[in-house]
Design an enzyme around this catalytic site. Structure first.
Site: not given
Length: 495
Positions: A237, A413, A420, A415
């Protein structure tokens, strides 16, 4: 009658012989492809259980047409040469950029992530970037519409899903207006993810085409049979505007990414706006895909002039792109390097969770070493098979000390990966077999503490809408459901 029985027996014997011969040939053929063991065994099982149907499924979804096609190999080499010409100036700056990252005081493990990405798949490190993170579709699309309105030279877009709904009607109107102003507009969409639009909304597509917009489905022009490339989905996308601005992340082109659509009360996703030389990397990705699909080259200086301009941003970024013919499986390797580099904490958001053995072991080892590992998944089974298969990984992760959460305030949805409070990854890649091995994907690794801390804070805010999956939850799953889930896992290399 005796003669008829003898004939039937001979025919039956011949049919059995042919079936055995068929199975022997296909098993040898699959083994010779040198896939990973789990994928090989899964395909052999499909052939054994469903000989005829299995063969048809394999032709469309299993055979690696991209790898075996000599023309494709030559084209890849040509595209790599064109890419290196465009990147020549920025390539010459890489050693200095690497030193700047080291001077920021990152740990040796973080430097190793950077080196792996550069040495294994030549991922370009750029430092002169500005970033905006969007955690809602409303933010993303409002920003995108403003950038479209200010475009002067070109707008390049590629999306896995392109709906026809109020949002995309508005986007269409904006794009048509820009095309009338002389702006070049090119759009790639995946024919599977956007199949409804591709098949049933010809008027919508033709209106854009008549206005001069080049909008096409992504079929590989060099495939022996174009239809066989549907297994290799264009899951990216991305948007590039005038070489100045780029967008990438989890959000497709559709109204549900703002409202949640008909099926969900809300949609939780992560997207980003990039301004700087990182947009050049996205433009290269688009140019390669466009040439693959249309056999038309966009490797012209006018599409890459952004690299010559001064930029006031200062955020270091590496964009990792992966596709089915990638030799090193770049995104999979980069995720492995990030996971193994965590020293204090590792936070992951992914809607689907079907890791291969490499990433599964990395997660377990990292947790067993004392790192706080937390994985947040969607709590909604919009795709039942991967949702069910994910449960089969939970027990061993729990045993290693991994904390697992299901997000329940709509559909998750996003990702994202954060470690750290130092570096993070945002992109299009789900942590499942298809994204890691078969799809066209793009992830952005961000070497910036402020951006990473913001994503971590958002992660903890999302925890307020989650339920934690525990050993008690696992023990309450019935044997029948566990068997169903295990069966889905068995097929996971094919998902």
């Amino acid at each position: 009658m005796h003669g008829l029985l003898s004939l039937v027996e001979n025919i039956s014997g011949f049919a059995v012989l042919m079936i055995y011969l068929y199975l022997t040939v296909v098993v040898i053929f699959i083994i010779m492809e040198n896939r990973d063991t789990s994928s090989t065994l899964a395909w052999i099982l499909i052939f054994l259980l469903f000989p005829i149907i299995g063969f048809i499924i394999y032709i469309f979804f299993g055979r690696n047409w991209k790898v075996i096609n000599p023309k494709k190999k030559n084209r890849i080499k040509e595209l790599q040469e064109k890419t290196e010409i465009i990147l020549k100036k920025l390539r010459g700056q890489q050693n200095a950029h690497f030193q700047e990252i080291k001077d920021k005081g990152f740990s040796h493990n973080i430097e190793r992530v950077l080196s792996i990405s550069q040495n294994n798949f030549d991922a370009l490190l750029t430092l002169d970037n500005k970033l905006s993170i969007f955690q809602s579709g409303k933010e993303k699309f409002e920003s995108l519409k403003k950038d479209i309105e200010t475009a002067k030279k070109y707008i390049h877009m590629e999306y896995y899903i392109w709906r026809v709904d109020p949002l995309t009607q508005e986007i269409k109107t904006l794009l048509i207006q820009k095309a009338k102003e002389g702006v070049e507009v090119r759009i790639l969409y995946d024919p599977i993810g956007s199949c409804i639009t591709n098949l049933f909304h010809k008027k919508y597509l033709n209106e854009m085409r008549k206005a001069g917009i080049a909008i096409v489905p992504f079929y590989n022009a060099l495939s022996p049979f174009k239809i066989t490339t549907i297994n290799y989905i264009l899951h990216r996308k991305i948007v590039i505007i005038d070489g100045n601005v780029g967008y990438t992340g989890g959000m497709n082109m559709g109204q549900e990414y703002i409202t949640g659509g008909k099926n969900y009360s809300a949609w939780r996703d992560t997207h980003m706006r990039l301004e700087g030389s990182a947009a050049l990397t996205l433009q290269i990705t688009f140019a390669i895909n466009w040439e693959e699909a249309q056999n038309i080259s966009l490797f012209d200086e006018k599409y890459f002039y952004r690299a010559q301009q001064e930029i006031s941003g200062n955020i270091p970024v590496q964009i990792i792109s992966s596709e089915p013919n990638s030799y090193w499986q770049p995104i999979r390797q980069s995720l492995f390097a990030i996971i193994m580099s965590a020293e204090k904490n590792l936070f992951i958001q992914t809607p689907y969770f079907i890791p291969d053995e490499l990433l599964l072991d990395a997660l377990k080892i990292t947790a067993l070493s004392g790192v706080d590992v937390r994985i947040m998944l969607t709590g909604t089974d919009n795709k039942k098979i991967p949702y069910w298969a994910a449960f089969t990984y939970f027990e061993e992760l729990l045993l290693a000390g991994v904390k697992i959460y299901h997000y329940n305030a709509g559909f998750l949805h996003a990702k994202t990966v954060m470690i750290d409070s130092n570096i993070c990854s945002v992109g299009t890649t789900n942590m499942d077999m298809r994204s890691l091995h078969l799809a066209y994907e793009s992830n952005v690794i961000i070497f910036d503490r402020d951006i990473t801390r913001r994503l971590e804070n958002d992660f903890f805010a999302d925890l307020d809408h989650c339920s934690r999956f525990t050993f008690g939850d696992h023990s309450r799953i019935s044997l029948i459901i566990k068997f169903r889930n295990s069966l889905m896992r068995l097929l996971s290399p094919l998902l």
